[in-house]
Motif scaffolding. Structure first.
Motif, PDB file in Angstrom:
ATOM      1  N   GLY A 138     108.526  35.606  54.539  1.00 13.30           N
ATOM      2  CA  GLY A 138     107.420  36.098  54.767  1.00 13.30           C
ATOM      3  C   GLY A 138     107.995  37.146  55.850  1.00 13.30           C
ATOM      4  O   GLY A 138     107.693  38.505  55.871  1.00 13.30           O
ATOM      5  N   MET A 139     107.722  36.150  57.280  1.00 11.85           N
ATOM      6  CA  MET A 139     108.174  37.512  57.866  1.00 11.85           C
ATOM      7  C   MET A 139     109.821  38.098  58.193  1.00 11.85           C
ATOM      8  O   MET A 139     109.161  39.682  58.763  1.00 11.85           O
ATOM      9  CB  MET A 139     108.364  35.837  59.444  1.00 11.85           C
ATOM     10  CG  MET A 139     106.822  35.337  59.540  1.00 11.85           C
ATOM     11  SD  MET A 139     106.593  34.621  60.943  1.00 11.85           S
ATOM     12  CE  MET A 139     105.584  35.479  62.371  1.00 11.85           C
ATOM     13  N   ALA A 140     110.314  37.658  57.598  1.00  9.73           N
ATOM     14  CA  ALA A 140     112.251  38.664  57.792  1.00  9.73           C
ATOM     15  C   ALA A 140     111.780  39.698  56.825  1.00  9.73           C
ATOM     16  O   ALA A 140     112.428  40.410  57.123  1.00  9.73           O
ATOM     17  CB  ALA A 140     112.683  37.314  57.395  1.00  9.73           C
ATOM     18  N   ARG A 141     110.433  39.724  55.570  1.00 15.10           N
ATOM     19  CA  ARG A 141     110.528  40.373  54.849  1.00 15.10           C
ATOM     20  C   ARG A 141     109.656  40.858  55.881  1.00 15.10           C
ATOM     21  O   ARG A 141     109.197  42.715  54.774  1.00 15.10           O
ATOM     22  CB  ARG A 141     109.714  39.702  53.446  1.00 15.10           C
ATOM     23  CG  ARG A 141     111.604  39.147  53.315  1.00 15.10           C
ATOM     24  CD  ARG A 141     110.969  39.053  51.178  1.00 15.10           C
ATOM     25  NE  ARG A 141     109.813  38.561  51.052  1.00 15.10           N
ATOM     26  CZ  ARG A 141     109.214  36.857  50.765  1.00 15.10           C
ATOM     27  NH1 ARG A 141     110.619  36.143  51.216  1.00 15.10           N
ATOM     28  NH2 ARG A 141     108.756  36.408  51.008  1.00 15.10           N
ATOM     29  N   LEU A 142     108.762  41.264  56.180  1.00 10.07           N
ATOM     30  CA  LEU A 142     107.481  41.634  57.304  1.00 10.07           C
ATOM     31  C   LEU A 142     106.045  41.465  56.464  1.00 10.07           C
ATOM     32  O   LEU A 142     105.424  42.853  56.176  1.00 10.07           O
ATOM     33  CB  LEU A 142     107.546  43.469  57.397  1.00 10.07           C
ATOM     34  CG  LEU A 142     108.316  43.413  59.362  1.00 10.07           C
ATOM     35  CD1 LEU A 142     108.820  44.897  58.811  1.00 10.07           C
ATOM     36  CD2 LEU A 142     107.783  42.505  60.104  1.00 10.07           C
ATOM     37  N   ASP A 143     106.421  40.577  55.131  1.00 12.76           N
ATOM     38  CA  ASP A 143     104.898  40.717  54.408  1.00 12.76           C
ATOM     39  C   ASP A 143     104.555  39.190  55.442  1.00 12.76           C
ATOM     40  O   ASP A 143     102.356  39.679  55.253  1.00 12.76           O
ATOM     41  CB  ASP A 143     105.126  39.627  53.520  1.00 12.76           C
ATOM     42  CG  ASP A 143     106.088  40.087  52.470  1.00 12.76           C
ATOM     43  OD1 ASP A 143     106.183  41.171  52.331  1.00 12.76           O
ATOM     44  OD2 ASP A 143     107.318  39.601  51.083  1.00 12.76           O
ATOM     45  N   ILE A 144     104.348  39.075  56.266  1.00 16.76           N
ATOM     46  CA  ILE A 144     103.919  38.135  57.361  1.00 16.76           C
ATOM     47  C   ILE A 144     104.244  38.818  58.324  1.00 16.76           C
ATOM     48  O   ILE A 144     104.772  38.511  58.912  1.00 16.76           O
ATOM     49  CB  ILE A 144     104.084  37.013  57.194  1.00 16.76           C
ATOM     50  CG1 ILE A 144     103.222  36.102  55.871  1.00 16.76           C
ATOM     51  CG2 ILE A 144     103.251  35.830  58.480  1.00 16.76           C
ATOM     52  CD1 ILE A 144     103.806  34.855  56.308  1.00 16.76           C
ATOM     53  N   VAL A 145     103.373  39.351  59.600  1.00 21.48           N
ATOM     54  CA  VAL A 145     102.975  40.221  60.920  1.00 21.48           C
ATOM     55  C   VAL A 145     102.665  39.265  61.114  1.00 21.48           C
ATOM     56  O   VAL A 145     101.330  39.018  61.247  1.00 21.48           O
ATOM     57  CB  VAL A 145     102.744  41.676  61.093  1.00 21.48           C
ATOM     58  CG1 VAL A 145     102.746  41.890  62.313  1.00 21.48           C
ATOM     59  CG2 VAL A 145     103.313  42.785  59.724  1.00 21.48           C
ATOM     60  N   GLY A 146     103.624  38.731  62.637  1.00 19.70           N
ATOM     61  CA  GLY A 146     103.729  38.178  63.350  1.00 19.70           C
ATOM     62  C   GLY A 146     103.166  38.384  64.833  1.00 19.70           C
ATOM     63  O   GLY A 146     103.239  39.297  65.241  1.00 19.70           O
ATOM     64  N   ALA A 147     102.106  37.538  65.556  1.00 20.93           N
ATOM     65  CA  ALA A 147     101.461  38.311  66.988  1.00 20.93           C
ATOM     66  C   ALA A 147     102.029  36.939  67.967  1.00 20.93           C
ATOM     67  O   ALA A 147     102.486  35.623  67.180  1.00 20.93           O
ATOM     68  CB  ALA A 147     101.014  38.793  67.399  1.00 20.93           C
ATOM     69  N   PHE A 148     101.873  37.261  69.183  1.00 23.18           N
ATOM     70  CA  PHE A 148     102.053  35.643  70.431  1.00 23.18           C
ATOM     71  C   PHE A 148     101.112  35.604  71.031  1.00 23.18           C
ATOM     72  O   PHE A 148     100.967  36.719  72.224  1.00 23.18           O
ATOM     73  CB  PHE A 148     103.574  35.923  70.390  1.00 23.18           C
ATOM     74  CG  PHE A 148     104.048  34.555  71.967  1.00 23.18           C
ATOM     75  CD1 PHE A 148     104.834  33.454  71.012  1.00 23.18           C
ATOM     76  CD2 PHE A 148     103.792  34.781  73.137  1.00 23.18           C
ATOM     77  CE1 PHE A 148     105.195  32.230  72.115  1.00 23.18           C
ATOM     78  CE2 PHE A 148     104.324  33.758  73.792  1.00 23.18           C
ATOM     79  CZ  PHE A 148     105.028  33.095  73.493  1.00 23.18           C
ATOM     80  N   GLY A 149      99.743  34.811  71.140  1.00 23.18           N
ATOM     81  CA  GLY A 149      99.276  34.701  71.706  1.00 23.18           C
ATOM     82  C   GLY A 149      99.273  33.831  72.488  1.00 23.18           C
ATOM     83  O   GLY A 149      97.848  32.900  72.814  1.00 23.18           O
ATOM     84  N   LEU A 150      99.268  34.535  74.046  1.00 23.56           N
ATOM     85  CA  LEU A 150      99.232  33.845  75.730  1.00 23.56           C
ATOM     86  C   LEU A 150      99.008  33.827  76.715  1.00 23.56           C
ATOM     87  O   LEU A 150      98.212  33.678  76.829  1.00 23.56           O
ATOM     88  CB  LEU A 150     100.835  33.878  75.485  1.00 23.56           C
ATOM     89  CG  LEU A 150     101.582  32.723  77.595  1.00 23.56           C
ATOM     90  CD1 LEU A 150     100.875  31.271  76.746  1.00 23.56           C
ATOM     91  CD2 LEU A 150     103.271  32.590  77.305  1.00 23.56           C
ATOM     92  N   THR A 151      99.106  35.335  76.950  1.00 24.15           N
ATOM     93  CA  THR A 151      98.152  36.188  78.247  1.00 24.15           C
ATOM     94  C   THR A 151      96.659  36.472  77.914  1.00 24.15           C
ATOM     95  O   THR A 151      96.440  36.453  77.098  1.00 24.15           O
ATOM     96  CB  THR A 151      99.041  37.792  78.064  1.00 24.15           C
ATOM     97  OG1 THR A 151     100.489  37.333  78.114  1.00 24.15           O
ATOM     98  CG2 THR A 151      98.400  38.218  79.221  1.00 24.15           C
ATOM     99  N   GLU A 152      96.266  35.614  79.325  1.00 26.04           N
ATOM    100  CA  GLU A 152      94.520  36.115  79.108  1.00 26.04           C
ATOM    101  C   GLU A 152      93.890  37.009  79.348  1.00 26.04           C
ATOM    102  O   GLU A 152      95.016  37.423  80.948  1.00 26.04           O
ATOM    103  CB  GLU A 152      94.402  34.733  79.101  1.00 26.04           C
ATOM    104  CG  GLU A 152      94.117  33.232  78.451  1.00 26.04           C
ATOM    105  CD  GLU A 152      93.796  32.360  78.441  1.00 26.04           C
ATOM    106  OE1 GLU A 152      93.558  31.233  77.326  1.00 26.04           O
ATOM    107  OE2 GLU A 152      93.464  31.995  79.287  1.00 26.04           O
TER     108      GLU A 152
END
Length: 405
Positions: A138-152
């Motif tokens: 789903g992420m490869a199709r952009l049906d699922i958009v992802g994020a990366f939550g590290l920085t605070e």
């Protein structure tokens, strides 16, 4: 070399940053047919679909979803991940994609880097087979958009000191804390959140459904760089995540670092794309602009400046080609990638400054694109480790002495 990008034969005005062909050392001869096809497909996409709308989106601080949603058609979302609907590109192709997207729009390149290089890569590297099968297609199709939550808010370069907590409660984990500068964080369906186990002190990764109660994201306003990709402040207030959404391979911060190391080289390619746009714009403008009865490009000082820009750009290309070769051989270390990132972002800033100056007053107009790239390179210069941090990491390796903890 002159590359046919399928420019409009009707004589319509060129974009100043449309690809002119900057391969002075003929590195293209090292591309295999598949790499060439990927490169040209993305290049034509950038020239004909990205550049015509990039300035307007940047000015309005709006994400170009019509353009973003075309990325799966190019077969590039997921970069080098193999299986689960991902393209399995080789390292050179991945770099060329990043370069070309950045040549058109740094915000688009950043969206792709977050989706493919951080969110998807974290799941691929640290997730279970079940998690990879559940999320990656789903992420490869952009049906699922992802994020990366590290920085605070209080932890950027020292992200190892993150304060977001994860407390085990039966078959669930309870997350509390804050994140800042999270690309795609306000539009993502799933965010990979990094949090510290309250019992062991270890850092874990969780694939968080952003509709979960307690997850709140707000767009950071009034940015002067990367305006058409949104970064978010994220608040986590008692967010419950099932054990099945914890990444089993994320046991310590070293595992987080493994993901980040894979994206550092991408920054060098993105910087190359920004610099290429600036050089292309300056060269085309100097050829087309007439002052004192002759083209600017006929003036000795202009030619000197263009040649110096080309020399630095060519060096950046060679850096990128070498890190792609090392990655292909499995020998790309984090410090080599960091040195490439440090070098290329620094050189790109200088090239874009020269380009802005060569365009004179027209250099500040968004329609001429250079000012947009000049602003956007400032973000690349900072994210994935600042020039100072990259310098100290490489310095530690070559001297054996650490200048920071």
């Amino acid at each position: 070399m002159a590359i046919d990008t399928g420019a409009d034969p009707s004589g319509a005005p060129h974009q100043l940053t449309e690809a002119l062909g900057t391969d002075y050392f003929s590195v293209r001869h090292r591309f295999n047919p598949q790499q060439w096809d990927t490169f040209m497909a993305v290049r034509k996409f950038v020239d004909h679909e990205v550049l015509p709308v990039a300035a307007e989106a940047w000015d309005a601080a709006q994400m170009s979803w019509e353009v973003i949603n075309r990325l799966p058609e190019l077969g590039v979302v997921g970069d080098d991940i193999e299986g689960n609907g991902c393209p399995g590109l080789d390292p050179l192709s991945c770099g060329l994609v990043a370069m070309e997207l950045a040549r058109g729009d740094g915000s688009l390149a950043t969206f792709h880097a977050v989706q493919s290089g951080l969110a998807m890569k974290a799941i691929d590297m640290l997730g279970s087979d079940e998690q990879r099968a559940r999320f990656l297609p789903g992420m490869a199709r952009l049906d699922i958009v992802g994020a990366f939550g590290l920085t605070e808010p209080d932890h950027g370069s020292d992200s190892v000191s993150l304060e977001t907590t994860a407390r085990r409660d039966g078959d669930e984990w309870v997350l509390d804390g804050r994140k800042r500068w999270i690309g795609n964080g306000s539009v993502a369906h799933r965010t990979v959140v990094w949090a510290r186990n309250t019992e062991s002190g270890d850092v874990h990764g969780f694939v968080v459904d952003t509709t979960t109660p307690g997850y709140a994201a707000s767009v950071i306003p009034r940015k002067g760089s990367m305006r058409s990709v949104w970064q978010a402040d994220i608040h986590l207030d008692g967010v419950r995540v099932p054990e099945s959404d914890r990444l089993p391979g994320a046991r310590t911060f070293k595992d987080t670092g493994r993901v980040l190391a894979t994206t550092r080289g991408t920054c060098a390619w993105i910087a190359l794309g920004h610099a290429t746009a600036g050089y292309d714009a300056a060269l085309r403008y100097a050829l087309e602009r007439t002052q004192f009865g002759k083209p600017l490009a006929s003036l000795q000082i202009v030619q000197q400046r263009l040649v110096k820009m080309l020399a630095e750009l060519t060096g950046m290309q060679l850096y990128c080609m070498q890190i792609a070769q090392l990655a292909e051989e499995g020998d790309l270390s984090p410090t080599i990638a960091g040195l490439a990132k440090m070098n290329n972002t620094s050189k790109a800033r200088w090239i874009l400054s020269e380009a802005r100056d060569l365009l004179g007053g027209n250099g500040i107009l968004l329609d001429n694109h250079v000012m947009r790239h000049m602003a956007d390179i400032e973000s690349v210069h900072t994210f994935e480790g600042t020039e100072t941090i990259q310098t100290l990491i490489v310095g530690r390796e070559i001297t054996g002495l650490g200048a920071f903890t």
